[in-house]
Design a protein around this motif. Structure first.
Motif, short mmCIF file in Angstrom:
data_model
loop_
_atom_site.label_atom_id
_atom_site.label_comp_id
_atom_site.label_asym_id
_atom_site.label_seq_id
_atom_site.Cartn_x
_atom_site.Cartn_y
_atom_site.Cartn_z
N VAL A 86 -8.37 0.23 -15.43
CA VAL A 86 -9.01 -0.30 -16.27
C VAL A 86 -9.03 -1.48 -16.57
CG1 VAL A 86 -10.27 -0.01 -18.92
CG2 VAL A 86 -9.90 2.19 -17.49
N LEU A 87 -8.41 -1.89 -17.04
CA LEU A 87 -7.85 -3.71 -16.92
C LEU A 87 -7.55 -4.64 -15.41
CD1 LEU A 87 -4.18 -3.09 -19.63
CD2 LEU A 87 -7.03 -3.83 -19.47
N GLY A 88 -7.65 -3.62 -14.57
CA GLY A 88 -8.03 -4.16 -12.90
C GLY A 88 -7.35 -4.25 -12.67
N SER A 89 -6.49 -3.57 -12.17
CA SER A 89 -5.36 -3.28 -10.83
C SER A 89 -5.93 -3.11 -9.89
CB SER A 89 -4.85 -3.26 -11.43
OG SER A 89 -3.35 -3.33 -12.19
N SER A 90 -5.37 -3.67 -8.80
CA SER A 90 -5.99 -3.47 -7.13
C SER A 90 -5.91 -1.76 -6.69
CB SER A 90 -6.26 -4.01 -6.19
OG SER A 90 -4.86 -4.12 -6.17
N ILE A 91 -6.48 -1.74 -6.12
CA ILE A 91 -6.04 0.01 -5.25
C ILE A 91 -4.45 -0.09 -4.46
CG2 ILE A 91 -6.08 1.50 -3.53
CD1 ILE A 91 -9.31 1.67 -3.85
N GLY A 92 -4.39 -1.33 -3.96
CA GLY A 92 -3.11 -1.67 -3.19
C GLY A 92 -1.78 -1.86 -3.91
N SER A 93 -2.03 -2.50 -5.69
CA SER A 93 -1.02 -2.59 -6.47
C SER A 93 -0.48 -1.44 -7.20
CB SER A 93 -1.79 -3.95 -7.55
OG SER A 93 -2.38 -3.15 -7.94
N ILE A 94 -1.80 -0.86 -7.21
CA ILE A 94 -1.35 0.75 -7.85
C ILE A 94 -0.08 2.07 -6.63
CG2 ILE A 94 -2.31 3.19 -8.30
CD1 ILE A 94 -4.31 1.87 -9.38
N ILE A 95 -0.68 1.46 -5.11
CA ILE A 95 0.18 2.14 -4.33
C ILE A 95 1.00 1.81 -4.23
CG2 ILE A 95 -0.07 2.36 -1.97
CD1 ILE A 95 -3.24 2.28 -1.62
N TRP A 96 1.91 0.66 -4.02
CA TRP A 96 2.70 0.08 -4.28
C TRP A 96 3.74 -0.27 -5.54
CZ3 TRP A 96 5.94 -1.58 -1.80
CH2 TRP A 96 7.44 -2.47 -2.16
N ILE A 97 3.05 0.55 -6.06
CA ILE A 97 3.56 1.54 -7.82
C ILE A 97 4.89 2.10 -7.61
CG2 ILE A 97 3.62 2.24 -10.41
CD1 ILE A 97 1.00 1.92 -10.54
N PHE A 98 4.43 3.71 -6.68
CA PHE A 98 5.16 4.28 -5.24
C PHE A 98 6.25 3.56 -4.62
CE2 PHE A 98 1.18 6.14 -7.64
CZ PHE A 98 2.04 7.07 -8.08
N GLY A 99 5.09 3.04 -3.96
CA GLY A 99 6.00 2.44 -2.66
C GLY A 99 7.75 2.00 -2.73
N LYS A 100 7.16 1.15 -4.05
CA LYS A 100 8.60 -0.15 -4.69
C LYS A 100 9.35 1.10 -4.60
CE LYS A 100 6.93 -0.60 -9.37
NZ LYS A 100 7.50 -1.85 -10.41
N GLU A 101 9.00 2.02 -5.51
CA GLU A 101 9.97 3.41 -5.57
C GLU A 101 10.85 3.94 -4.65
OE1 GLU A 101 12.37 6.07 -7.84
OE2 GLU A 101 11.41 4.32 -8.54
N PHE A 102 10.15 4.29 -3.15
CA PHE A 102 10.62 5.20 -2.39
C PHE A 102 11.33 4.39 -2.06
CE2 PHE A 102 7.18 7.83 -3.46
CZ PHE A 102 7.69 9.40 -3.28
#
Length: 797
Positions: A710-726
């Motif tokens: 809703v605040l404008g985050s891209s799909i890539g940035s959301i995927i990176w939330i999980f990617g950086k964890e792994f």
């Protein structure tokens, strides 16, 4: 109460079929590996444990102290008789001389049937069967081998050679030379013994077969076919006996620099001691055991991850139970009952998988391992123990978490990730899984690279397109040369040679050597390759000094290798040209006319030995044929036709040299196959663990994802939330796995004198493959969460 626990457990598993299926599959794979590894280890630990008085049975072996120490499971031929006569330490003493790959012929009416017995024939002193427990079904143990030209054989061998007829008093011929009469039948040999020979003949007949081996004066060397076994008297220790053994060296080998140290090897160590050709090194069993343990731990970690990921979904259920009066221990045992049900289902599937995989394991290990749940109480106890341990290890932590929920928070749906152990616990578990997988991947790559290095490195000679064909027993030299010329005349044969042993062989003739008429033998021994003048050209051996040997039938001159020169501490190969060498106790001598560039005369496990190539025609045992592979099948058919016409009473066989060299690394090939299989299973189970963690993360971060979108985050940035964890988890796991894998594999490589270096690209490959596997595992769920409609995400409870 138990019935109620099980009823509820079944209902919960039926409602969560995916969760249950993943856990059952993960546990089944790991437990099946555990069952197979247990059966394999148990089988090898049981070798030769069925003999009476097994704790008093010893084999006399030889440590040969020269410029280095070498080991032989054999002893000088007369040692057994001398020990029996000179000392009273042995209650029973028996010599046995075994010859492998022997031709057995049986006359049936007018037909003569030919058999090749790979396990060979053993010339045996009768006391051998008083030391070892090989039951005699027919015949008198005290008299069956008392007379010359008598033999006993197993039921299996008797069936093979004589069919359904009574074998007693039947006759067979060994090597078309010596006839034996069957006087007894042995019970078939059990699977857990290294003694696989099925035909035993009277020891006095050895003199007719090999006079030198039967001589009681031949102290000058060690014949690899000769072994001596002793049943020590009660109360006598091997250390006591070893103290008197140097007397034989002083008496019979006073001038030799090849100092023998005779040792007593316990029966329990014979199967495992690689120094004396034990077929199974105990460290391999330890490696397999730890791999099995790691796989089970990995599956349990999966269970914990998935269970805690599911915990929030069951929070209201737990809240209701607590409000209605359930206490913490009741909830804990409820979850343990669910875990035990999954473990039992996993064990049932594991048993089926183990039965399916067992034939492949037996083929890889050339073994006869069996899985019998009815008669094998140890295996049954292992499986039950495995179920209990897996249940408690996997179920305790999630059970305690679930049982500890506060009912008010649970009913209001206010529980957070901290209430189910938080991310840190699951991170630790996932790191453990990643680390185990990366250790196995690194190990697999290093073993594969070492195998590739051994197979593709320049051995110093030509090994491709070379076929070795045995010289038939009793063939005189003129006939050998005639056949060689016939082979050479074939259009598909480029080179031919007569020789004793190829450049690289597991079976060699080593003897003492005296250089340049010196007073004493050198401190090193020389590996003698008896060969004609075509040996160098057939195997593409390179001369670095001097010339090739001239044709001869006895030792007139010889070639040596560069290692021979170095062992003499000479600076240049030219310095040995023209100098005389004397070998085999002075029975063979001649000048050195050339120096051959070093080649690997054994496997990469060993250093290159001093080698001498000379024309001792009486030792030739093979034809070497260098083929044009363009029409190899037709050429081999022609070779067989020529050989069979010359020896109609023999069995024809051949072997490509590269295949025989590959046998040097048979154990490594087996380990590579197993680690490949186990690595695949570990990675697959690890993927299930990742699925559990990402499921948990997606559940917890659903509203966060909606707000970000809703605040404008891209799909890539959301995927990176999980990617950086792994990515963080994989890197931490790598920092744990890399040094451990380096230490383990560096230790493994110490068994090789010629080995690869462990380079950084191995570790890069391991971590890269882990990233790829992780990305493929979590990709679908992460992308699905990133693409979810934010309105739906924000409305989720």
């Amino acid at each position: 109460m138990l019935k109620n626990y099980l009823k509820i457990a079944i209902r919960n598993l039926q409602r969560n079929k995916v969760y249950a299926s993943i856990n059952v599959l993960g546990l089944a794979l790991s437990m099946s590996c555990g069952i197979l590894i247990f059966a394999l280890v148990k089988h090898h630990l049981s070798f030769d444990n069925f003999h009476n008085n097994s704790d008093r049975i010893y084999r006399i072996v030889t440590e040969q102290h020269r410029d280095n120490i070498s080991y032989s499971f054999s002893v000088p031929n007369p040692l057994g008789k001398a020990f029996r006569n000179d000392y009273t330490f042995g209650e029973k003493v028996a010599r046995i001389c075994t010859f492998d790959d022997q031709l057995i012929t049986v006359k049936q009416g007018n037909e003569i049937k030919k058999f090749k017995d790979e396990e060979g024939v053993a010339f045996t002193e009768p006391e051998f069967f008083e030391i070892f427990n090989y039951p005699l079904l027919q015949g008198d143990k005290k008299t069956v081998l008392s007379e010359p030209n008598t033999a006993i054989m197993t039921e299996k061998a008797a069936k093979k050679y004589f069919g359904d007829e009574n074998p007693i008093n039947k006759t067979f011929k060994l090597d078309n030379r010596i006839e034996f009469k069957v006087t007894g039948i042995l019970k078939d040999l059990p699977a857990n013994t290294d003694r696989r020979t099925e035909i035993y003949t009277s020891y006095p007949t050895l003199k007719s077969y090999n006079e030198w081996a039967a001589s009681d004066d031949s102290w000058g060397g060690i014949f690899s076919s000769m072994q001596c076994f002793v049943l020590l008297r009660p109360g006598i220790s091997p250390a006591q006996v070893e103290k008197v053994m140097p007397a034989y060296v002083k008496k019979y080998r006073p001038t030799s620099k090849n100092v023998h140290h005779y040792k007593f090897q316990p029966l329990a160590e014979m199967h495992f001691d690689a120094r004396y050709s034990g077929p199974m090194d105990k460290k391999n069993l330890w490696v397999l055991s730890f791999i099995g343990l790691f796989l089970i731990i990995t599956a349990c970690v999966n269970f914990i991850n998935l269970a805690t990921a599911q915990a929030l979904k069951r929070s209201k259920e737990v809240g209701v139970r607590k409000v209605l009066g359930s206490v913490r221990m009741q909830l804990f045992w409820q979850f343990i009952s669910e875990t035990s049900l999954i473990s039992i289902l996993g064990a049932m599937v594991a048993i089926l998988l183990a039965y399916v995989a067992l034939p492949y394991v037996n083929t890889w290990f050339s073994s006869q391992i069996s899985i019998n749940l009815v008669s094998d109480w140890q295996l049954m106890l292992f499986i039950v123990s495995l179920i209990v341990v897996v249940t408690l290890f996997s179920g305790s932590y999630p059970g305690l978490i679930l049982a500890g929920f506060q009912p008010v928070l649970a009913l209001k749906g206010k529980l957070s990730q901290q209430n189910v152990g938080g991310f840190n616990t699951r991170r630790t578990l996932i790191i453990t899984q990643f680390a185990i997988s990366q250790v196995l991947i690194i190990g697999m790559v290093i073993i594969a690279n070492q195998m590739k290095y051994a197979q593709q490195s320049d051995l110093g000679f030509q090994k491709d397109a070379i076929v070795t064909v045995p010289i038939a027993s009793g063939t005189d030299l003129n006939k050998q040369k005639t056949l060689k010329n016939q082979f050479a005349a074939l259009s598909g044969v480029e080179k031919t040679s007569l020789f004793f042993r190829a450049p690289a062989s597991n079976s060699n003739w080593s003897t003492s050597v005296k250089f340049d008429n010196r007073a004493e033998d050198e401190v090193f021994r020389v590996n003698v390759k008896s060969a004609d003048e075509q040996y160098l050209s057939t195997f593409d051996l390179e001369l670095v000094a001097g010339r090739n040997i001239f044709p001869a039938d006895s030792m007139r001159e010889c070639l040596v290798n560069e290692t021979f020169v170095r062992k003499l501490n000479l600076k240049s190969p030219q310095e040995v040209i023209g100098k005389n060498v004397s070998m085999n106790g002075g029975n063979s001598s001649g000048p050195i006319v050339g120096v051959v560039k070093d080649f690997h005369d054994r496997s990469f496990h060993e250093e290159i030995n001093p080698v001498c190539i000379t024309t001792l025609a009486e030792n030739y045992d093979s034809y070497g044929l260098k083929l044009n592979m363009a029409n190899a099948q037709a050429t081999l058919a022609s070779v067989e036709k020529i050989w069979t016409q010359a020896h109609p009473d023999q069995i024809y066989e051949y072997q490509f040299l590269d295949e025989s060299i590959a046998e040097f690394y048979e154990t490594e090939s087996i380990m590579l196959k197993l680690i490949q299989a186990f690595s695949g299973i570990a990675i697959f189970i690890g993927c299930l663990g990742l699925y559990g963690l990402v499921s948990f993360m997606v559940t917890q971060k659903t509203k966060e994802i909606g707000i970000r979108k809703v605040l404008g985050s891209s799909i890539g940035s959301i995927i990176w939330i999980f990617g950086k964890e792994f990515s963080r988890l994989i890197m931490i796991a790598f920092l744990v796995a890399a040094p451990l894998a380096w230490w383990l594999m560096n230790s493994w490589l110490q068994d090789f004198k010629f080995k690869i270096e462990i380079k950084i690209d191995v570790f890069i490959l391991a971590i890269a493959s882990t990233f790829v596997v992780a990305a493929l595992t979590v990709g679908y769920q992460v992308i699905k969460a990133a693409l979810m409609n934010p309105m739906k995400s924000l409305r989720s409870e």
